[in-house]
Design an enzyme around this catalytic site. Structure first.
Site, short mmCIF file in Angstrom:
data_model
loop_
_atom_site.label_atom_id
_atom_site.label_comp_id
_atom_site.label_asym_id
_atom_site.label_seq_id
_atom_site.Cartn_x
_atom_site.Cartn_y
_atom_site.Cartn_z
N TYR A 62 23.80 -79.88 0.46
CA TYR A 62 24.65 -78.82 -0.09
C TYR A 62 26.10 -78.99 0.35
O TYR A 62 26.36 -79.39 1.49
CB TYR A 62 24.17 -77.45 0.40
CG TYR A 62 22.79 -77.07 -0.07
CD1 TYR A 62 22.52 -76.87 -1.41
CD2 TYR A 62 21.76 -76.89 0.85
CE1 TYR A 62 21.24 -76.50 -1.84
CE2 TYR A 62 20.49 -76.52 0.44
CZ TYR A 62 20.24 -76.34 -0.91
OH TYR A 62 18.99 -75.97 -1.31
N ARG B 278 15.12 -61.70 39.23
CA ARG B 278 14.58 -61.66 37.86
C ARG B 278 15.01 -62.89 37.06
O ARG B 278 15.79 -62.79 36.11
CB ARG B 278 15.07 -60.39 37.13
CG ARG B 278 14.83 -59.10 37.89
CD ARG B 278 15.19 -57.91 37.03
NE ARG B 278 16.54 -57.96 36.49
CZ ARG B 278 17.64 -57.53 37.08
NH1 ARG B 278 17.57 -56.99 38.28
NH2 ARG B 278 18.81 -57.62 36.50
N ARG C 34 25.98 -51.80 29.60
CA ARG C 34 24.91 -51.79 28.61
C ARG C 34 24.04 -50.55 28.82
O ARG C 34 24.14 -49.60 28.07
CB ARG C 34 24.10 -53.09 28.71
CG ARG C 34 23.14 -53.31 27.58
CD ARG C 34 22.60 -54.73 27.54
NE ARG C 34 21.78 -55.09 28.69
CZ ARG C 34 21.24 -56.31 28.86
NH1 ARG C 34 21.45 -57.27 27.97
NH2 ARG C 34 20.51 -56.58 29.92
N CYS D 194 19.59 -77.98 5.75
CA CYS D 194 19.03 -77.08 4.74
C CYS D 194 18.04 -76.12 5.39
O CYS D 194 17.80 -76.18 6.60
CB CYS D 194 18.32 -77.89 3.66
SG CYS D 194 19.32 -79.19 2.93
N HIS E 210 22.32 -55.08 36.40
CA HIS E 210 22.38 -56.38 35.74
C HIS E 210 23.81 -56.90 35.75
O HIS E 210 24.75 -56.14 35.52
CB HIS E 210 21.87 -56.24 34.30
CG HIS E 210 21.58 -57.54 33.61
ND1 HIS E 210 20.86 -58.55 34.18
CD2 HIS E 210 21.92 -57.99 32.37
CE1 HIS E 210 20.76 -59.57 33.33
NE2 HIS E 210 21.40 -59.25 32.23
N ASP F 114 14.79 -76.05 5.14
CA ASP F 114 13.54 -76.66 5.59
C ASP F 114 13.63 -78.15 5.89
O ASP F 114 12.65 -78.77 6.28
CB ASP F 114 12.46 -76.46 4.51
CG ASP F 114 12.48 -75.05 3.96
OD1 ASP F 114 12.27 -74.12 4.77
OD2 ASP F 114 12.75 -74.87 2.77
N LYS G 212 10.41 -62.21 28.14
CA LYS G 212 10.78 -61.55 26.89
C LYS G 212 11.06 -62.59 25.81
O LYS G 212 11.22 -63.78 26.13
CB LYS G 212 12.03 -60.68 27.13
CG LYS G 212 13.23 -61.47 27.64
CD LYS G 212 14.32 -60.57 28.17
CE LYS G 212 15.53 -61.38 28.60
NZ LYS G 212 16.53 -60.59 29.32
C1 PLP Z 1 17.01 -61.26 30.36
C2 PLP Z 1 17.28 -60.56 31.63
C3 PLP Z 1 17.14 -61.24 32.85
C4 PLP Z 1 16.94 -62.74 32.94
O1 PLP Z 1 18.18 -63.36 32.64
P1 PLP Z 1 18.40 -64.93 32.84
O2 PLP Z 1 19.86 -65.11 32.65
O3 PLP Z 1 17.61 -65.61 31.77
O4 PLP Z 1 17.93 -65.28 34.18
C5 PLP Z 1 17.26 -60.50 34.01
N1 PLP Z 1 17.53 -59.16 33.97
C6 PLP Z 1 17.70 -58.49 32.81
C7 PLP Z 1 18.00 -57.04 32.85
C8 PLP Z 1 17.60 -59.17 31.61
O5 PLP Z 1 17.80 -58.50 30.46
#
Ligand code: PLP
Length: 383
Positions: free
Chosen positions: A274, A223, A135, A321, A164, A323, A35
């Site tokens: 700045y 994951r 979540r 800045c 998660h 750029d 992602k």
């Molecule tokens: C992004 C995400 C992961 C991967 O997380 P890491 O901490 O980068 O390993 C796994 N599961 C879900 C649901 C996520 O949103």
């Protein structure tokens, strides 16, 4: 081409995926998170490399991200980790993407959308269970009923269950206990699904931190995200893992670099940028770098950021800045010439003074944010 660019080391990506794979039980599948454009490193490259390394699944956050992968010939299963909206359904179905679902409204809507697909096969879905991340997902004690509702649908089929973790990257006793608690709630929910005669399919709970540091939580699929891009998940460091008998040596995949665009002599008392937050106290030379916060070099990185030029660290001075930014290289420095390469962050092995996690630590964030901040304006050059 502009000299400000992000080098992407494909070999390091491969190395990291295989290193994580080595820590898995032989029948645990791997779902690589690609992602956010592969955490800034390039989603298509990450997906291809993951496929080459035997990843079973890839994880994205939006239907558009999935479509980009399919357009580039990626054939692995794709899991959509964020909640998709109804507007994204057609794109999901067209691209064979597996969404997460957990409530009636979504189940019915998605089931209906899937009726359009002219195929006998049911479309796969994963049931999300909220075991303490707060979540998305149903509560653990609702899981069996939701699974039953899914199995009653004519166009969708349950192919996995997912949860998660909120604090798997923390090693405090309290947070370790919280992760254990989440895990046991998940297992209880899984058993409740089995108890009503439904096969939960692929059981997956482990992100990078859990996958590498809590092997008992690998289950059917892990994951990992951040580790495949070469960074340890916060407190789950190389050292912490080694102390626990786990060897994992990661290599940062991205190197953000630019060049010295100009070197300018400063007499004492002249200010830079700045807000005039920096003023020369002695005569010195200041290098101007064509990289700024619009490239992803966070404004809050200065002061503190050290840029590497020919192997040596030099401080960014004054405000960054949009750029450009400025670096104090000292008077008549023979080691820095105009058009020399300046590394913002990268692998220490290849000479960078700071990697993304150093910058993150300095600014109170995580390496994820440092990498995904590198903007679209910065070309990714695959090495
Ligand atoms: C992004 C995400 C992961 C991967 O997380 P890491 O901490 O980068 O390993 C796994 N599961 C879900 C649901 C996520 O949103």
């Amino acid at each position: 081409m502009r000299c400000t660019k992000a080098l992407i080391f494909k070999e390091n990506l491969k190395h990291n995926i295989l290193a994580v794979k080595k820590l898995l039980k032989p029948d645990t599948k791997i779902c690589c998170a690609v992602k956010a454009d592969g955490y800034g490193c390039g989603a298509v490259l990450a997906a291809r490399t993951a496929q080459e390394c035997g990843a079973d699944y890839l994880a994205v956050a939006t239907a558009d991200e999935a479509a980009e992968l399919r357009k580039n010939g990626i054939t692995a299963h794709i899991l959509l980790l964020s909640l998709c909206t109804k507007q994204e359904f057609p794109k999901l179905i067209e691209n064979n993407v597996t969404p997460l679902i957990f409530d009636s409204e979504m189940i019915q809507a998605y089931n209906e959308a899937c009726a359009q697909k002219k195929t006998m096969e049911k479309q796969p879905v994963f049931l999300a269970i909220d075991t303490g991340m707060g979540r998305i997902g149903c509560l653990p004690d609702e899981a069996a009923a939701v699974a039953q509702e899914i199995s009653g649908c004519s166009n969708i089929a349950l192919s996995g269950v997912i949860t998660h973790f909120a604090v798997a990257d923390s090693i405090t006793k309290e947070n370790r206990l919280y992760t254990e608690e989440q895990f046991s709630r998940f297992m209880k929910a899984v058993h409740s699904i089995e108890a009503v005669g439904i096969n939960p399919g692929i059981r997956t709970c482990a992100n990078s931190a859990a996958a590498v540091s809590l092997p008992q939580m690998q289950l059917d699929m892990v994951r990992p995200g951040i580790v495949i891009y070469g960074y340890y998940p916060d407190a789950v460091t190389e050292k912490y893992l080694a102390e626990n008998g786990i060897n994992l040596s990661l290599k940062p995949v991205m190197q953000l670099e630019t060049e010295v665009a100009a070197i300018r002599r400063f007499t004492p008392g002249r200010s830079v940028s700045y807000g005039r937050t920096w003023t020369s106290s002695t005569e010195t030379d200041v290098a101007v770098l064509p990289i700024g916060y619009a490239d992803g070099l966070l404004r809050r990185n200065s002061p503190g950021l050290l840029v590497t030029i020919n192997g040596r660290p030099y401080p960014v001075i004054g405000r960054i800045c949009m750029d450009q930014c400025m670096v104090d290289i000292g008077l008549n420095n023979p080691d820095v010439k105009r058009w020399d390469k300046a590394i913002i962050f990268g692998s220490k092995e290849s000479g960078a003074v700071m990697d993304a996690s150093d910058i993150a630590e300095m600014t109170g964030t995580i390496s994820y944010e440092i990498m995904t901040a590198v903007s679209k304006r910065v070309p990714r050059i695959i090495q």
